[in-house]
Design a protein around this motif. Structure first.
Motif, PDB file in Angstrom:
ATOM      1  N   UNK A 137     -11.457   8.718   3.302  1.00 42.25           N
ATOM      2  CA  UNK A 137     -10.219   7.951   3.345  1.00 42.25           C
ATOM      3  C   UNK A 137     -10.513   6.468   3.521  1.00 42.25           C
ATOM      4  N   UNK A 138     -11.400   6.163   4.438  1.00 40.18           N
ATOM      5  CA  UNK A 138     -11.736   4.769   4.697  1.00 40.18           C
ATOM      6  C   UNK A 138     -12.331   4.115   3.447  1.00 40.18           C
ATOM      7  N   UNK A 139     -13.238   4.858   2.836  1.00 41.51           N
ATOM      8  CA  UNK A 139     -13.852   4.352   1.608  1.00 41.51           C
ATOM      9  C   UNK A 139     -12.793   4.069   0.550  1.00 41.51           C
ATOM     10  N   UNK A 140     -11.859   4.982   0.431  1.00 41.76           N
ATOM     11  CA  UNK A 140     -10.804   4.841  -0.565  1.00 41.76           C
ATOM     12  C   UNK A 140      -9.921   3.624  -0.288  1.00 41.76           C
ATOM     13  N   UNK A 141      -9.536   3.475   0.955  1.00 39.94           N
ATOM     14  CA  UNK A 141      -8.639   2.368   1.280  1.00 39.94           C
ATOM     15  C   UNK A 141      -9.365   1.026   1.217  1.00 39.94           C
ATOM     16  N   UNK A 142     -10.661   1.053   1.423  1.00 38.80           N
ATOM     17  CA  UNK A 142     -11.415  -0.196   1.295  1.00 38.80           C
ATOM     18  C   UNK A 142     -11.524  -0.626  -0.156  1.00 38.80           C
ATOM     19  N   UNK A 143     -11.545   0.375  -1.027  1.00 41.83           N
ATOM     20  CA  UNK A 143     -11.751   0.067  -2.442  1.00 41.83           C
ATOM     21  C   UNK A 143     -10.441  -0.199  -3.178  1.00 41.83           C
ATOM     22  N   UNK A 144      -9.376   0.430  -2.711  1.00 42.96           N
ATOM     23  CA  UNK A 144      -8.107   0.287  -3.422  1.00 42.96           C
ATOM     24  C   UNK A 144      -8.009   1.287  -4.556  1.00 42.96           C
ATOM     25  N   UNK A 145      -6.845   1.347  -5.208  1.00 40.88           N
ATOM     26  CA  UNK A 145      -6.632   2.333  -6.255  1.00 40.88           C
ATOM     27  C   UNK A 145      -7.620   2.130  -7.390  1.00 40.88           C
ATOM     28  N   UNK A 146      -8.072   3.215  -7.971  1.00 40.68           N
ATOM     29  CA  UNK A 146      -9.019   3.128  -9.068  1.00 40.68           C
ATOM     30  C   UNK A 146     -10.443   2.974  -8.586  1.00 40.68           C
ATOM     31  N   UNK A 147     -10.630   2.878  -7.296  1.00 45.35           N
ATOM     32  CA  UNK A 147     -11.978   2.858  -6.757  1.00 45.35           C
ATOM     33  C   UNK A 147     -12.651   1.501  -6.765  1.00 45.35           C
TER      34      UNK A 147
END
Lengths: 251, 251
Positions: free
Chosen positions: B231-241
């Motif tokens: 989750x943290x990784x995802x939110x750090x990267x934003x949509x589309x990664x």
DNA sequence: TCTAAGCGGAGATGGCATCTCCGTTCCGGG
DNA sequence: CCCGGAACGGAGATGCCATCTCCGCTTAGA
């Protein structure tokens, strides 16, 4: 006009700035500004709050400057760059979010606590595009938002676990599902911003009904559904209503 | 003679389609190309399909050309501009979507019909970023997508009404809620693209449970929830990664 | 063989956002 | 009241990037 009573934000902004300023944490480090300079500084902060909240983080500093009635140069003299301004601006709002996660856990009824937290998050994001972008897109002050999420995580986990222990929430829900629910609701709100900004309440209720382990009735969906015309208008314009941050593919 | 009292949205499909086609749909109208030229044309179409599907519509034609192993000039010699290429590329996929809405209505069980349609839409959008952007953002071939939505609307309305008449769906659901559900699910999928691309299935089940008028048990949530780290990784990267179309606020 | 269709890709064009620079304005201490 | 220097405004330098063009070279195929 009436004698200007200082808004609490202004006084508060100073303190928060000093506390969280990325470069010089010491308030004394910033030399006293000339009165006109200080006034402009406040104007800029207020304008930035309005602009970023309403139109999101990709509003330009030219926009902020124009909205504040000053030149861009003045903005850049007070804030080293856009990130610094934005980062300072949203600090206390992020803190408030974290606090709310903890407050919800103090709610006597577990279900009410969880629901009120969901509602708070959706409401906050729906009303503050800039904050949403800070928390949900990697952009701007990554460390700061990462830290905020780290503080929120245990509170949310407890919120979910407690409601499950009380048998009020389906057993297969996980804490990491909560941010997704927030993302989904906020997206719906962003799409419908121009047409029915609070449509997300409808889908919050829908999802809430999905969260229960079992139930006899559905909680009614608040806010009218879009008319087909409104829907078409919305989908033609894209999220944010065409001028906003969703206007990504114009060519 | 045809009745002039027909509702606009049910007007003759094929004729309108032909009317809206920017280029003559007849392939014979296009002069025979030299063999190498024809081969390159196909390469470009295939490359464009891959690139736009995977990375979305804001991939550049330079990307497409490189991916096809030709020069940009070659792309522009075959297609007047980006819009023409994209528009031609997605035509049949859009048609397939409309067809599916009608097929779902033929499903014997109303509930199954509605759910299978939702699943189809979410699945299709999750696997085709370009198509999603065409249908959900105003961009590119507005007339074409508008027309597609117009054809889908009555089918979806019937789908919902029928399931409600059978008492299988809550009474306060409206047809215009369906696109929102699709938007929300697809957004979840887009965020988690790099981490757990099919997480949307989890939330489809959640929402499906919310759609029922009442129920004894919840349908289990498929696909594991994200770990806090993911989750943290995802939110750090934003949509589309991080590399995708959501990377909007980098400054 | 020979010519016109086709090719590649550097770069012209245009747009947009960040940030700088400097001539001008105007505080405010002496 | 006066003047030094802080502060101002905003044009424009800078950098980036996507769309689309142009032209010298290549190659299919009659």
């Amino acid at each position: 006009m009436a004698a200007s009573t200082e808004t609490p934000e202004q006084a508060d902004g100073q303190a928060a700035l000093a506390r969280h300023a990325p470069q010089p944490p010491c308030p004394a480090a910033r030399p006293r500004l000339r009165r006109d300079a200080e006034r402009n500084r406040q104007r800029i902060l207020r304008a930035a709050a309005e602009v970023f909240t309403e139109r999101g983080l990709e509003a330009t500093l030219d926009d902020v400057a124009r909205h504040a009635g000053v030149g861009v140069g003045t903005v850049y003299r007070r804030f080293p760059d856009k990130v610094a301004l934005v980062s300072e601006l949203f600090q206390d709002r992020i803190d408030a979010m974290v606090a709310e996660a903890e407050r919800a856990h103090a709610e006597p009824d577990p279900w009410t606590g969880l629901v009120s937290y969901l509602k708070y998050v959706a409401e906050t994001f729906a009303g503050d595009l800039g904050l949403r972008q800070m928390m949900m897109f990697g952009a701007h002050g990554g460390t700061r938002t990462r830290y905020a999420r780290e503080r929120m995580r245990p509170a949310v986990t407890r919120l979910v676990k407690r409601a499950q222990a009380a048998g009020q929430v389906r057993a297969d829900l996980r804490a990491t599902d909560i941010p997704f629910i927030a993302i989904m609701l906020t997206t719906a709100g962003e799409y419908a911003a121009q047409v029915r900004p609070d449509i997300w309440r409808r889908y919050l209720n829908l999802i809430i009904d999905g969260l229960r382990p079992e139930r006899d009735t559905a909680t009614p969906l608040p806010v009218a559904a879009l008319t087909p015309q409104e829907l078409e208008q919305m989908l033609s314009a894209g999220p944010g209503g065409g001028a906003g941050p969703g206007r990504r593919f114009s060519p």
